[in-house]
Design a protein around this motif. Structure first.
Motif, PDB file in Angstrom:
ATOM      1  N   ASN A  86       0.817  -1.206   0.082  1.00  0.00           N
ATOM      2  CA  ASN A  86       0.038  -0.057  -0.090  1.00  0.00           C
ATOM      3  C   ASN A  86       0.922   1.260   0.077  1.00  0.00           C
ATOM      4  O   ASN A  86       2.015   1.546   0.794  1.00  0.00           O
ATOM      5  CB  ASN A  86      -0.802  -0.015   1.202  1.00  0.00           C
ATOM      6  CG  ASN A  86      -1.828   1.142   1.290  1.00  0.00           C
ATOM      7  OD1 ASN A  86      -1.327   2.137   1.019  1.00  0.00           O
ATOM      8  ND2 ASN A  86      -2.969   1.051   1.987  1.00  0.00           N
ATOM      9  N   ARG A 119       3.332  11.052   0.598  1.00  0.00           N
ATOM     10  CA  ARG A 119       3.895  11.221   1.909  1.00  0.00           C
ATOM     11  C   ARG A 119       5.449  10.937   1.555  1.00  0.00           C
ATOM     12  O   ARG A 119       6.419  11.103   2.576  1.00  0.00           O
ATOM     13  CB  ARG A 119       3.389  10.115   3.030  1.00  0.00           C
ATOM     14  CG  ARG A 119       2.858  10.686   4.163  1.00  0.00           C
ATOM     15  CD  ARG A 119       2.634   9.568   5.126  1.00  0.00           C
ATOM     16  NE  ARG A 119       1.022   9.682   5.470  1.00  0.00           N
ATOM     17  CZ  ARG A 119       0.536   8.724   5.988  1.00  0.00           C
ATOM     18  NH1 ARG A 119       0.836   7.476   6.192  1.00  0.00           N
ATOM     19  NH2 ARG A 119      -0.717   8.769   6.418  1.00  0.00           N
ATOM     20  N   LYS A 125       9.390  10.832   0.214  1.00  0.00           N
ATOM     21  CA  LYS A 125      10.381  11.698  -0.092  1.00  0.00           C
ATOM     22  C   LYS A 125      11.252  11.131  -0.904  1.00  0.00           C
ATOM     23  O   LYS A 125      12.438  11.707  -1.129  1.00  0.00           O
ATOM     24  CB  LYS A 125      11.038  12.282   1.081  1.00  0.00           C
ATOM     25  CG  LYS A 125      10.080  13.084   2.204  1.00  0.00           C
ATOM     26  CD  LYS A 125      10.880  13.501   3.437  1.00  0.00           C
ATOM     27  CE  LYS A 125       9.962  14.230   4.386  1.00  0.00           C
ATOM     28  NZ  LYS A 125      10.421  14.315   5.693  1.00  0.00           N
ATOM     29  N   GLY A 145       7.934  -1.521   4.121  1.00  0.00           N
ATOM     30  CA  GLY A 145       7.331  -0.842   5.254  1.00  0.00           C
ATOM     31  C   GLY A 145       8.100  -0.581   6.435  1.00  0.00           C
ATOM     32  O   GLY A 145       8.188   0.361   7.260  1.00  0.00           O
ATOM     33  N   ALA A 146       8.971  -1.603   6.729  1.00  0.00           N
ATOM     34  CA  ALA A 146       9.779  -1.269   8.014  1.00  0.00           C
ATOM     35  C   ALA A 146      11.056  -0.572   7.559  1.00  0.00           C
ATOM     36  O   ALA A 146      11.399   0.308   8.364  1.00  0.00           O
ATOM     37  CB  ALA A 146      10.576  -2.977   8.327  1.00  0.00           C
ATOM     38  N   PHE A 147      11.383  -0.338   6.245  1.00  0.00           N
ATOM     39  CA  PHE A 147      12.527   0.562   5.919  1.00  0.00           C
ATOM     40  C   PHE A 147      11.909   1.924   5.906  1.00  0.00           C
ATOM     41  O   PHE A 147      12.753   3.019   5.966  1.00  0.00           O
ATOM     42  CB  PHE A 147      12.941   0.299   4.752  1.00  0.00           C
ATOM     43  CG  PHE A 147      14.204  -0.992   4.673  1.00  0.00           C
ATOM     44  CD1 PHE A 147      15.412  -0.597   5.690  1.00  0.00           C
ATOM     45  CD2 PHE A 147      14.063  -2.080   4.031  1.00  0.00           C
ATOM     46  CE1 PHE A 147      16.298  -1.604   5.811  1.00  0.00           C
ATOM     47  CE2 PHE A 147      15.356  -3.071   4.187  1.00  0.00           C
ATOM     48  CZ  PHE A 147      16.106  -2.699   5.116  1.00  0.00           C
ATOM     49  N   CYS A 148      10.803   2.032   5.479  1.00  0.00           N
ATOM     50  CA  CYS A 148      10.516   3.536   5.235  1.00  0.00           C
ATOM     51  C   CYS A 148      10.415   4.505   6.188  1.00  0.00           C
ATOM     52  O   CYS A 148       9.735   4.281   7.178  1.00  0.00           O
ATOM     53  CB  CYS A 148       8.946   3.595   4.451  1.00  0.00           C
ATOM     54  SG  CYS A 148       8.341   5.187   4.066  1.00  0.00           S
ATOM     55  N   PRO A 149      11.005   5.884   5.974  1.00  0.00           N
ATOM     56  CA  PRO A 149      11.299   6.570   6.930  1.00  0.00           C
ATOM     57  C   PRO A 149      10.041   7.550   7.112  1.00  0.00           C
ATOM     58  O   PRO A 149       9.955   8.359   8.057  1.00  0.00           O
ATOM     59  CB  PRO A 149      12.476   7.114   6.553  1.00  0.00           C
ATOM     60  CG  PRO A 149      13.223   6.764   5.392  1.00  0.00           C
ATOM     61  CD  PRO A 149      11.965   5.786   4.911  1.00  0.00           C
ATOM     62  N   ASP A 150       9.109   7.342   5.982  1.00  0.00           N
ATOM     63  CA  ASP A 150       8.045   8.402   5.982  1.00  0.00           C
ATOM     64  C   ASP A 150       6.779   7.794   6.083  1.00  0.00           C
ATOM     65  O   ASP A 150       5.760   8.653   5.858  1.00  0.00           O
ATOM     66  CB  ASP A 150       8.248   9.062   4.716  1.00  0.00           C
ATOM     67  CG  ASP A 150       9.529   9.925   4.646  1.00  0.00           C
ATOM     68  OD1 ASP A 150       9.768  10.846   5.107  1.00  0.00           O
ATOM     69  OD2 ASP A 150      10.380   9.525   3.901  1.00  0.00           O
ATOM     70  N   PHE A 151       6.785   6.559   6.542  1.00  0.00           N
ATOM     71  CA  PHE A 151       5.493   5.977   6.667  1.00  0.00           C
ATOM     72  C   PHE A 151       4.444   5.851   5.438  1.00  0.00           C
ATOM     73  O   PHE A 151       3.468   6.168   5.571  1.00  0.00           O
ATOM     74  CB  PHE A 151       4.696   6.527   7.918  1.00  0.00           C
ATOM     75  CG  PHE A 151       5.585   6.669   9.123  1.00  0.00           C
ATOM     76  CD1 PHE A 151       5.984   5.803  10.001  1.00  0.00           C
ATOM     77  CD2 PHE A 151       6.253   7.949   9.314  1.00  0.00           C
ATOM     78  CE1 PHE A 151       6.967   5.642  10.968  1.00  0.00           C
ATOM     79  CE2 PHE A 151       7.028   8.170  10.456  1.00  0.00           C
ATOM     80  CZ  PHE A 151       7.593   6.871  11.136  1.00  0.00           C
ATOM     81  N   ALA A 152       5.263   6.012   4.425  1.00  0.00           N
ATOM     82  CA  ALA A 152       4.462   6.126   3.028  1.00  0.00           C
ATOM     83  C   ALA A 152       4.320   4.922   2.547  1.00  0.00           C
ATOM     84  O   ALA A 152       3.576   4.607   1.362  1.00  0.00           O
ATOM     85  CB  ALA A 152       5.364   6.795   2.156  1.00  0.00           C
ATOM     86  N   ILE A 153       4.853   3.585   2.988  1.00  0.00           N
ATOM     87  CA  ILE A 153       4.522   2.316   2.319  1.00  0.00           C
ATOM     88  C   ILE A 153       4.526   1.344   3.064  1.00  0.00           C
ATOM     89  O   ILE A 153       5.315   1.372   4.513  1.00  0.00           O
ATOM     90  CB  ILE A 153       5.520   2.216   1.319  1.00  0.00           C
ATOM     91  CG1 ILE A 153       5.210   0.762   0.410  1.00  0.00           C
ATOM     92  CG2 ILE A 153       6.950   1.758   1.712  1.00  0.00           C
ATOM     93  CD1 ILE A 153       6.362   0.572  -0.911  1.00  0.00           C
ATOM     94  N   PHE A 154       3.533   0.332   3.039  1.00  0.00           N
ATOM     95  CA  PHE A 154       3.806  -0.944   3.829  1.00  0.00           C
ATOM     96  C   PHE A 154       3.307  -2.122   3.038  1.00  0.00           C
ATOM     97  O   PHE A 154       2.338  -2.073   2.059  1.00  0.00           O
ATOM     98  CB  PHE A 154       3.069  -0.614   5.327  1.00  0.00           C
ATOM     99  CG  PHE A 154       1.489  -0.678   5.097  1.00  0.00           C
ATOM    100  CD1 PHE A 154       0.852   0.703   4.795  1.00  0.00           C
ATOM    101  CD2 PHE A 154       0.584  -1.650   4.970  1.00  0.00           C
ATOM    102  CE1 PHE A 154      -0.506   1.043   4.648  1.00  0.00           C
ATOM    103  CE2 PHE A 154      -0.801  -1.436   4.952  1.00  0.00           C
ATOM    104  CZ  PHE A 154      -1.217  -0.242   4.767  1.00  0.00           C
TER     105      PHE A 154
END
Lengths: 88, 385, 307
Positions: A21, A26, A28, A71-80
């Motif tokens: 998702n 969000r 960057k 999702g675990a890597f995303c620093p911007d909470f933009a994907i999971f």
């Protein structure tokens, strides 16, 4: 006989055990998800999001296991990522 | 609400100011003290260390004064009444956290048993040179409250006052003692617990989700909450809006700092305690505070014996400064004589408020010794002639 | 064709019998713990702090930490902004002083779970003294130290953790001091749990965070994170992802690792893993035991905030 590109995508999608998702606005564009996806199922978008970055899009030709590494890597909470679950 | 009966050391005692300050803190409901040893304030925390395990308090000797001064903010946000105690050099280290407590509106009490400075200066001798530092020492514009006791009894009484004012106005409050008051032993009457009025913390009644940390106002002072109450508060020393969220705009900053200042200035009449003796009929008014006020009384008596009409104005509250009272007096008296153990920190305030309408003279020294009463008398006699 | 909706505390699932699979709805599981009205955050593209927060939030969910009792305390700097994005009781304190603030918070209400989340410069330089003594006293706080090798908020000045020889804005010809080996340092001070991961090792990081919540006493987790804007660009890692690749390449998790081998030097391996997991009485426990023994019935334990 060689499958058409569309047919490959369909096949991969059938093999996929999950999906991602993406909240593109969000993002960057750091590329952690694209770089480290274990099945290489993500690529950068051609267009820009509202913040002016290229965001990840799902590569239809590759299977997604729904492992949520992106999702675990995303620093911007933009994907999971999430897994499909069989339902009977 | 009333003080805790089990904790208050009710009775008539012969004790020094440092001990009386400790007993006052206990009576006021203080149950968290963080301190670091420094002469001449150490006796306060030594007695706290002795008393707290028996009355349910937490005392921690921190690694330095910087740590002590922020640990009390942490404890205060956990719902405790908290205090730290220090002297000159330690007070200098605490400055940043005065500003933090002001900005985050954290009730807490700083006790400074003043000694002679600058630097290590005179560890065992008195001074009143930190009076301006407690007012302006942290960066930025702000208002605080500072009280100055002149006897062990007042060390007890005013420590309670400090805690009450801190809760009422959500501001750090200073007890500006000095080495003489701290180490001098006198009769101290500690009343029964049910005669000691203490100010509870003003908690919000709003439900989690509705409460906004700086929006539930009681006049200019917002009601508060404590960590663990489910309000998910954000507390920051950055300029913040009424949700507590950082907002780096000149406008938000102005609104915030303006309120932080006005919540004290607009209540100055409620906060300020002055002790006046024959001020109304006087030509000359001696202004003093702390231990200096006790020798000043003697100087005033000597002048009165010579037929001079001298009044005495003692600042029990040093900050906020009693500007209005000084202005009123400046209109009708001839001169102020300010007695203090520094180079004119309060004298300049008196000059500022009298705006040239009354003469202002100082009886000043560099700390280390209290003034001889004769010196005070001579200054009074000098301005009257 | 039937459709039913199943909800649990973190995610909403829609079961579609037609597709014979479960799909998650729009919401990122981390959102519940974030102040979404403050997102996007201030961190640069490629910064690792957000990744560490992601692991932290996931650890909170997995460890089922009681959120109403959770406090996150930060100091100043880029990592100091973490507390402000978490939707829990959050305290953004002064530079270097998150630990003593957290000490006051924890001791005045021992029921709270207190996390200190801050940066390497904040915790180990200006706040170094507090780090020493909180670990020595074994104050029951959970420290997460994001180490990006630099003071990033102020423009990339050298920190105690800057590897020798690397470029910083205040070390334009290369930094010529020894870097602080944080795990070794806090072990000597007395921390009960010490781990180091990079932001490439998100799963392990999350697991360590979960373990630390279950652990009593002073715990310390160092998170090596990329700072492309102020460290990476000056040191051959143009983007955050380049530094992440370096972490992937040079990180070594070895058997029986010791903290003394954990010093970070440029171009050499980064030792990762859990270094220390031991039991010591916390400050509060030790005080309570001691006073009970010495004072007997005269001891009146602290019962929490008074009003």
């Amino acid at each position: 006989m060689k499958d058409s590109k569309m047919a490959t995508a369909e096949k991969k999608e059938r093999q996929s055990r999950g999906n991602v998702n993406i909240n593109k606005d969000r993002c960057k564009g750091c590329g952690f998800c694209v770089e480290f996806c274990p099945t290489h199922a993500l690529r950068f978008s051609e267009d820009f999001n509202a913040l002016g970055y290229h965001y990840p899009v799902r590569l239809e030709e590759a299977a997604c296991t729904g492992c949520d590494q992106c999702g675990a890597f995303c620093p911007d909470f933009a994907i999971f990522g999430y897994r499909y679950k069989s339902h009977t | 609400m009333k003080a805790d009966e089990k904790a208050v050391n009710t009775g008539i005692h012969f004790m020094d100011g440092d001990s009386a300050c400790c007993e006052g803190a206990i009576a006021a409901g203080c149950r968290f003290v963080a301190g670091y040893p420094i002469t001449p304030s150490t006796e306060v925390v030594e007695l706290i260390a002795q008393r707290f395990p028996k009355i349910g308090g937490i005392f921690i000797q921190m690694e330095d004064e910087i740590a002590s001064s922020i640990a009390i903010s942490g404890a205060s946000w956990a719902g405790a009444k908290a205090m730290t105690v220090t002297s000159g050099p330690g007070f200098s280290l605490m400055m940043e956290h005065i500003g933090y407590a002001v900005m985050t509106e954290t009730p807490c009490v700083f006790v400074n048993v003043q000694r002679g400075g600058p630097s290590t200066g005179l560890p065992t001798l008195p001074g009143q040179q930190d009076i301006m530092q407690c007012r302006w020492g942290s960066h930025g514009d702000y208002e605080v409250i500072a009280l100055s006791p002149n006897s062990p009894q007042e060390c007890f009484d005013l420590t309670i006052q400090c805690f009450n004012l801190a809760e009422k106005y959500r501001v750090p409050v200073f007890l500006m003692m000095d080495e003489c008051v701290g180490h001098m032993s006198e009769r101290v009457v500690i009343p029964p617990a049910d005669e000691i009025e203490i100010e509870p913390r003003h908690y919000t009644e709003q439900a989690p989700g509705e409460f906004s940390p700086y929006n539930d106002m009681e006049g200019l002072v917002p009601r508060t909450t404590k960590a663990g109450d489910g309000h998910n508060i954000l507390v920051t020393g950055l300029t913040h809006d009424d949700r507590g969220y950082p907002d780096m705009s000149a406008n938000t900053h102005q609104v915030l700092v303006d309120r932080l200042i006005k919540k004290i200035r607009h209540s100055a009449d409620d906060i300020i305690i002055l002790e006046e003796d024959d001020v109304d009929g006087a030509d000359i008014v001696v202004v003093s505070y702390g231990i200096s006020s006790r020798v000043a009384t003697r100087g005033v008596r000597m002048a009165r014996e010579k037929g001079l009409r001298v009044g005495m104005l003692r600042l029990v509250t040093v900050w906020p400064f009693p500007e209005n009272r000084i202005r009123e007096l400046a209109d009708r008296i001839e001169a102020f004589v300010v007695v203090e153990m520094n180079q004119g920190q309060i004298m300049r305030e008196v000059q500022r408020c009298s705006e040239g309408r009354a003469q202002v003279a100082g009886v000043l020294n560099y700390g280390g010794a209290i003034h001889p009463p004769e010196e005070i008398y001579q200054t009074i006699a000098g301005v009257s002639s | 064709m039937t459709e039913s909706v199943v909800t649990d505390h973190t995610k909403q699932e829609t079961i579609s019998a037609d597709q014979n699979r479960v799909e998650l709805c729009e919401k990122n599981p981390a959102e519940d713990f974030l102040r979404m009205d403050r997102i996007p955050h201030i961190w640069c593209p490629g910064c690792g702090i957000g990744t560490s927060v992601n692991a932290f939030v996931r650890a909170l969910i997995e460890a089922k930490v009681d959120r109403s009792k959770l406090c996150v305390v930060s100091g100043i700097g880029c990592s100091g902004r973490v507390s402000g994005y978490l939707n829990v009781d959050a305290f953004h304190t002064t530079h270097g002083r998150a630990i003593p603030f957290a000490t006051g918070l924890k001791l005045a209400n021992p029921e709270l779970t207190v996390v200190v989340y801050s940066g390497d410069g904040d915790l180990s330089a200006i706040g170094g003294n507090h780090l020493v003594h909180a670990a020595r006293r074994n104050i029951d706080i959970k420290v997460v130290c994001v180490n990006n090798f630099i003071y990033s908020m102020t423009g990339g000045q050298a920190a105690p953790t800057t590897p020798m020889g690397t470029i910083a804005s205040t070390a334009p010809y290369g930094f010529c001091e020894y870097a602080l080996n944080l795990p070794h340092f806090v072990e000597a001070c007395g921390a009960t749990y010490i781990a180091r991961w990079t932001t490439f090792h998100v799963r392990q990081l999350q697991k360590s965070m979960q373990e630390s919540f279950a652990k009593k006493g002073f715990t310390f987790i160092e998170v090596i994170a990329p700072c492309p804007t102020l460290y990476g660009r000056r040191n051959q890692y143009r983007q955050g992802v380049d530094e992440m690749k370096m972490f992937k390449e040079v990180s070594r998790r070895e058997k029986d690792i010791e903290t003394r081998d954990a010093e970070i030097k440029p171009g050499e391996k980064i030792v990762i893993g859990k270094f220390v997991d031991r039991e010591r009485e916390t400050w509060l426990e030790s005080m309570q035991h001691h006073y009970k023994e010495v004072l007997g019935d005269a001891y009146y334990p602290y019962t929490g905030a008074m009003i």
